[in-house]
Design a protein around this motif. Structure first.
Motif, PDB file in Angstrom:
ATOM      1  N   GLY A  44      18.957  48.899  40.015  1.00 43.86           N
ATOM      2  CA  GLY A  44      17.822  49.254  40.851  1.00 43.86           C
ATOM      3  C   GLY A  44      18.144  49.059  42.317  1.00 43.86           C
ATOM      4  O   GLY A  44      19.298  48.946  42.718  1.00 43.86           O
ATOM      5  N   ARG A  45      17.136  49.027  43.135  1.00 44.59           N
ATOM      6  CA  ARG A  45      17.308  48.816  44.576  1.00 44.59           C
ATOM      7  C   ARG A  45      16.925  47.393  44.928  1.00 44.59           C
ATOM      8  O   ARG A  45      15.800  46.978  44.666  1.00 44.59           O
ATOM      9  CB  ARG A  45      16.434  49.806  45.348  1.00 44.59           C
ATOM     10  N   PRO A  46      17.837  46.633  45.514  1.00 44.35           N
ATOM     11  CA  PRO A  46      17.494  45.273  45.906  1.00 44.35           C
ATOM     12  C   PRO A  46      16.285  45.266  46.830  1.00 44.35           C
ATOM     13  O   PRO A  46      16.192  46.060  47.751  1.00 44.35           O
ATOM     14  CB  PRO A  46      18.757  44.783  46.623  1.00 44.35           C
ATOM     15  N   GLY A  47      15.370  44.372  46.540  1.00 43.04           N
ATOM     16  CA  GLY A  47      14.176  44.276  47.365  1.00 43.04           C
ATOM     17  C   GLY A  47      12.997  45.058  46.828  1.00 43.04           C
ATOM     18  O   GLY A  47      11.901  44.952  47.370  1.00 43.04           O
ATOM     19  N   ASP A  48      13.221  45.856  45.750  1.00 38.17           N
ATOM     20  CA  ASP A  48      12.101  46.591  45.192  1.00 38.17           C
ATOM     21  C   ASP A  48      11.053  45.629  44.653  1.00 38.17           C
ATOM     22  O   ASP A  48      11.371  44.736  43.864  1.00 38.17           O
ATOM     23  CB  ASP A  48      12.571  47.487  44.034  1.00 38.17           C
ATOM     24  N   PRO A  49       9.794  45.764  45.034  1.00 38.56           N
ATOM     25  CA  PRO A  49       8.760  44.884  44.490  1.00 38.56           C
ATOM     26  C   PRO A  49       8.461  45.242  43.052  1.00 38.56           C
ATOM     27  O   PRO A  49       8.766  46.346  42.583  1.00 38.56           O
ATOM     28  CB  PRO A  49       7.554  45.162  45.394  1.00 38.56           C
ATOM     29  N   ILE A  50       7.863  44.308  42.333  1.00 40.25           N
ATOM     30  CA  ILE A  50       7.509  44.522  40.935  1.00 40.25           C
ATOM     31  C   ILE A  50       6.022  44.837  40.871  1.00 40.25           C
ATOM     32  O   ILE A  50       5.182  44.030  41.254  1.00 40.25           O
ATOM     33  CB  ILE A  50       7.816  43.266  40.106  1.00 40.25           C
ATOM     34  N   PHE A  51       5.688  46.032  40.395  1.00 40.24           N
ATOM     35  CA  PHE A  51       4.303  46.439  40.268  1.00 40.24           C
ATOM     36  C   PHE A  51       3.909  46.436  38.799  1.00 40.24           C
ATOM     37  O   PHE A  51       4.552  47.075  37.974  1.00 40.24           O
ATOM     38  CB  PHE A  51       4.084  47.834  40.854  1.00 40.24           C
ATOM     39  N   LEU A  52       2.858  45.691  38.456  1.00 36.53           N
ATOM     40  CA  LEU A  52       2.374  45.637  37.092  1.00 36.53           C
ATOM     41  C   LEU A  52       0.959  46.188  37.048  1.00 36.53           C
ATOM     42  O   LEU A  52       0.111  45.795  37.845  1.00 36.53           O
ATOM     43  CB  LEU A  52       2.368  44.191  36.569  1.00 36.53           C
ATOM     44  N   LYS A  53       0.715  47.115  36.138  1.00 37.95           N
ATOM     45  CA  LYS A  53      -0.618  47.659  35.964  1.00 37.95           C
ATOM     46  C   LYS A  53      -1.363  46.795  34.963  1.00 37.95           C
ATOM     47  O   LYS A  53      -0.929  46.615  33.829  1.00 37.95           O
ATOM     48  CB  LYS A  53      -0.558  49.103  35.453  1.00 37.95           C
ATOM     49  N   TRP A  54      -2.458  46.227  35.390  1.00 36.21           N
ATOM     50  CA  TRP A  54      -3.211  45.330  34.536  1.00 36.21           C
ATOM     51  C   TRP A  54      -3.660  46.045  33.275  1.00 36.21           C
ATOM     52  O   TRP A  54      -4.176  47.151  33.310  1.00 36.21           O
ATOM     53  CB  TRP A  54      -4.430  44.790  35.275  1.00 36.21           C
ATOM     54  N   GLY A  55      -3.465  45.378  32.126  1.00 37.98           N
ATOM     55  CA  GLY A  55      -3.905  45.929  30.857  1.00 37.98           C
ATOM     56  C   GLY A  55      -2.933  46.916  30.259  1.00 37.98           C
ATOM     57  O   GLY A  55      -3.078  47.306  29.121  1.00 37.98           O
ATOM     58  N   GLU A  56      -1.928  47.341  31.014  1.00 35.00           N
ATOM     59  CA  GLU A  56      -0.964  48.309  30.489  1.00 35.00           C
ATOM     60  C   GLU A  56       0.418  48.013  31.073  1.00 35.00           C
ATOM     61  O   GLU A  56       0.883  48.687  31.985  1.00 35.00           O
ATOM     62  CB  GLU A  56      -1.389  49.736  30.845  1.00 35.00           C
ATOM     63  N   PRO A  57       1.081  46.964  30.559  1.00 35.49           N
ATOM     64  CA  PRO A  57       2.376  46.599  31.106  1.00 35.49           C
ATOM     65  C   PRO A  57       3.400  47.684  30.849  1.00 35.49           C
ATOM     66  O   PRO A  57       3.313  48.418  29.867  1.00 35.49           O
ATOM     67  CB  PRO A  57       2.730  45.316  30.346  1.00 35.49           C
ATOM     68  N   PRO A  58       4.386  47.822  31.739  1.00 34.15           N
ATOM     69  CA  PRO A  58       5.418  48.830  31.533  1.00 34.15           C
ATOM     70  C   PRO A  58       6.220  48.541  30.284  1.00 34.15           C
ATOM     71  O   PRO A  58       6.221  47.431  29.755  1.00 34.15           O
ATOM     72  CB  PRO A  58       6.279  48.698  32.799  1.00 34.15           C
ATOM     73  N   GLY A  59       6.951  49.548  29.819  1.00 29.51           N
ATOM     74  CA  GLY A  59       7.685  49.417  28.568  1.00 29.51           C
ATOM     75  C   GLY A  59       8.655  48.254  28.554  1.00 29.51           C
ATOM     76  O   GLY A  59       8.757  47.534  27.556  1.00 29.51           O
ATOM     77  N   TRP A  60       9.369  48.033  29.668  1.00 27.36           N
ATOM     78  CA  TRP A  60      10.348  46.953  29.680  1.00 27.36           C
ATOM     79  C   TRP A  60       9.694  45.589  29.569  1.00 27.36           C
ATOM     80  O   TRP A  60      10.270  44.654  29.018  1.00 27.36           O
ATOM     81  CB  TRP A  60      11.204  47.013  30.946  1.00 27.36           C
ATOM     82  N   LEU A  61       8.444  45.455  30.065  1.00 25.63           N
ATOM     83  CA  LEU A  61       7.773  44.170  30.024  1.00 25.63           C
ATOM     84  C   LEU A  61       7.350  43.809  28.605  1.00 25.63           C
ATOM     85  O   LEU A  61       7.275  42.629  28.257  1.00 25.63           O
ATOM     86  CB  LEU A  61       6.558  44.179  30.950  1.00 25.63           C
ATOM     87  N   ALA A  62       7.103  44.800  27.786  1.00 27.84           N
ATOM     88  CA  ALA A  62       6.671  44.536  26.420  1.00 27.84           C
ATOM     89  C   ALA A  62       7.729  43.793  25.616  1.00 27.84           C
ATOM     90  O   ALA A  62       7.417  43.103  24.649  1.00 27.84           O
ATOM     91  CB  ALA A  62       6.301  45.841  25.718  1.00 27.84           C
ATOM     92  N   THR A  63       8.985  43.916  26.000  1.00 28.05           N
ATOM     93  CA  THR A  63      10.064  43.223  25.294  1.00 28.05           C
ATOM     94  C   THR A  63      10.684  42.126  26.145  1.00 28.05           C
ATOM     95  O   THR A  63      11.719  41.570  25.778  1.00 28.05           O
ATOM     96  CB  THR A  63      11.155  44.225  24.883  1.00 28.05           C
ATOM     97  N   ALA A  64      10.067  41.819  27.283  1.00 24.56           N
ATOM     98  CA  ALA A  64      10.659  40.878  28.237  1.00 24.56           C
ATOM     99  C   ALA A  64      10.240  39.445  27.938  1.00 24.56           C
ATOM    100  O   ALA A  64       9.336  39.176  27.158  1.00 24.56           O
ATOM    101  CB  ALA A  64      10.265  41.241  29.664  1.00 24.56           C
ATOM    102  N   THR A  65      10.927  38.525  28.609  1.00 25.85           N
ATOM    103  CA  THR A  65      10.580  37.115  28.586  1.00 25.85           C
ATOM    104  C   THR A  65      10.141  36.728  29.999  1.00 25.85           C
ATOM    105  O   THR A  65      10.854  36.982  30.967  1.00 25.85           O
ATOM    106  CB  THR A  65      11.772  36.244  28.166  1.00 25.85           C
ATOM    107  N   VAL A  66       8.959  36.128  30.118  1.00 21.10           N
ATOM    108  CA  VAL A  66       8.418  35.720  31.402  1.00 21.10           C
ATOM    109  C   VAL A  66       8.423  34.194  31.465  1.00 21.10           C
ATOM    110  O   VAL A  66       7.915  33.524  30.551  1.00 21.10           O
ATOM    111  CB  VAL A  66       6.980  36.247  31.604  1.00 21.10           C
ATOM    112  N   THR A  67       9.007  33.648  32.524  1.00 20.36           N
ATOM    113  CA  THR A  67       9.126  32.198  32.620  1.00 20.36           C
ATOM    114  C   THR A  67       9.448  31.789  34.050  1.00 20.36           C
ATOM    115  O   THR A  67       9.399  32.618  34.959  1.00 20.36           O
ATOM    116  CB  THR A  67      10.213  31.693  31.651  1.00 20.36           C
ATOM    117  N   TRP A  68       9.778  30.512  34.245  1.00 19.13           N
ATOM    118  CA  TRP A  68      10.209  29.988  35.529  1.00 19.13           C
ATOM    119  C   TRP A  68      11.726  29.839  35.537  1.00 19.13           C
ATOM    120  O   TRP A  68      12.342  29.617  34.495  1.00 19.13           O
ATOM    121  CB  TRP A  68       9.572  28.625  35.811  1.00 19.13           C
ATOM    122  N   ARG A  69      12.292  29.906  36.719  1.00 16.98           N
ATOM    123  CA  ARG A  69      13.733  29.748  36.876  1.00 16.98           C
ATOM    124  C   ARG A  69      14.212  28.402  36.325  1.00 16.98           C
ATOM    125  O   ARG A  69      15.269  28.304  35.713  1.00 16.98           O
ATOM    126  CB  ARG A  69      14.092  29.883  38.357  1.00 16.98           C
ATOM    127  N   GLY A  70      13.419  27.343  36.552  1.00 19.26           N
ATOM    128  CA  GLY A  70      13.818  26.014  36.096  1.00 19.26           C
ATOM    129  C   GLY A  70      13.971  25.921  34.592  1.00 19.26           C
ATOM    130  O   GLY A  70      14.832  25.182  34.087  1.00 19.26           O
TER     131      GLY A  70
END
Length: 351
Positions: A61-87
């Motif tokens: 992708g392009r470095p610096g691209d913001p992440i846009f999430l549509k409420w109630g309808e996550p993008p396809g990649w998010l459906a299989t993603a893991t969301v967490t903290w760096r730590g």
């Protein structure tokens, strides 16, 4: 192993709110089962990992691209993603070489996405409550060092006067990938270097650390084997290219500075039989994520799978519902199940 010489620090980095960025890491050769590594047999419910696996970093992708999430309808990649903290990911990366502290991670699946949150272990809680004054003072020294090194604006001068406010922090949100696992995680960023060759985050990010002075090859060897591993894991994940370390004397005064390039840290232990290997770290993390994705299959934010690990043992899993382990706040669950977020009700502190 030669003792590094102290280097003159760059002009004080300048703290400001970072922007989102994209960073991709590729991992190959992870497979389930038990394999023999240079450190002996390594067994885990998630599978095992070989020290011979190659690793490399690629941008997507392009470095610096913001992440846009549509409420109630996550993008396809998010459906299989893991969301967490760096730590939390840092703990997973360093697990193959951890010999003292265990961990617990709570996992819930919601709208197809796997969420991970750390749970304080009883041993960690007891250690925190019994933390001696000297250790608390050393922790404060680290925050004070950041105050000495950071200015409010590019070209400005640091203002080390006054008390340190440890509640103020900047966080960067990143979309990444480890092997076949999409990741969305956030991590604190100490500051940025306005004179970096590339001003685009995360290439301009700088991590600030403190450590005691070392005067013998044995002390440096221990530093490379243990502390530098954690610095690497913490900085590699969000793509922070440099760690600036202040080395303090027994009285707590920082007497020298040294810059450690993140992607060169492994070179300090490459020929050390008791050192660490990035491949081992990333293979373990990828294997755990595969294990968690296969175990947490029910889509229910109130259902929690608690993954526990202690040094020398396997990863175990227990299943819980609601308190005390449920961690997804009610306002988030409600907003994500609607077409648009509710702006009339702000999240309460208890959520």
């Amino acid at each position: 192993m030669p003792e590094p010489s102290a280097t003159t620090a760059r002009p004080p980095p300048t703290a400001r709110a970072p922007t989102s960025t994209s960073e991709t890491g590729t991992l190959s050769g992870t497979s389930p089962g038990t394999r023999r590594s240079a450190r002996g047999w390594t067994i885990c419910s998630a599978g095992c990992w070989s020290t011979g696996t190659s690793w490399r970093g690629e941008r997507g992708g392009r470095p610096g691209d913001p992440i846009f999430l549509k409420w109630g309808e996550p993008p396809g990649w998010l459906a299989t993603a893991t969301v967490t903290w760096r730590g939390h990911l840092t703990k997973l990366l360093t697990t193959p070489y951890e010999r003292q502290e265990g961990w617990q991670l709570a996992a819930s699946r919601f709208q197809g996405t796997l969420y991970l949150s750390e749970v304080e272990t009883p041993a960690a809680r007891a250690q925190r409550l019994a933390r001696p004054p000297l250790l608390r003072e050393l922790m404060y020294m680290g925050y004070k060092f950041e105050q000495y090194m950071c200015a409010d604006k590019p070209g400005g001068s640091p203002d080390p006067s006054g008390d340190v406010n440890t509640n103020v922090a900047f966080c960067s949100v990143l979309r990444s990938r480890l092997g076949t696992h999409p990741l969305l995680f956030s991590g604190e960023v100490d500051c940025l270097n306005p004179q970096a060759p590339c001003a685009q985050p995360p290439s301009c990010y700088v991590e600030l650390k403190t450590s005691k002075e070392m005067h013998s090859p044995g002390q440096w060897r221990s530093f490379y084997r243990h502390k530098l591993l954690k610095w690497w894991a913490q900085s590699f994940l969000p793509g922070v290219p440099h760690v600036v370390a202040g080395f303090r004397n027994p009285e707590g005064f920082v007497c020298s500075l040294k810059t450690f390039p993140t992607m060169e840290m492994f070179e300090t232990v490459r020929n050390d039989r008791e050192g660490w290997n990035p491949s081992v770290c990333m293979n373990f993390c990828a294997a755990f994520l595969s294990f968690a994705q296969s175990v947490v299959v029910q889509d229910d934010p109130r259902l929690v799978h608690l993954f526990s690990w202690e040094p020398g043992g396997p990863v175990t899993v227990s299943v819980h519902r609601d308190a005390p382990y449920a961690f997804l706040p009610s306002w988030y669950v409600e907003a994500m199940t609607q077409d648009l977020p509710s702006l009339s009700k702000a999240p309460s502190p208890k959520d």
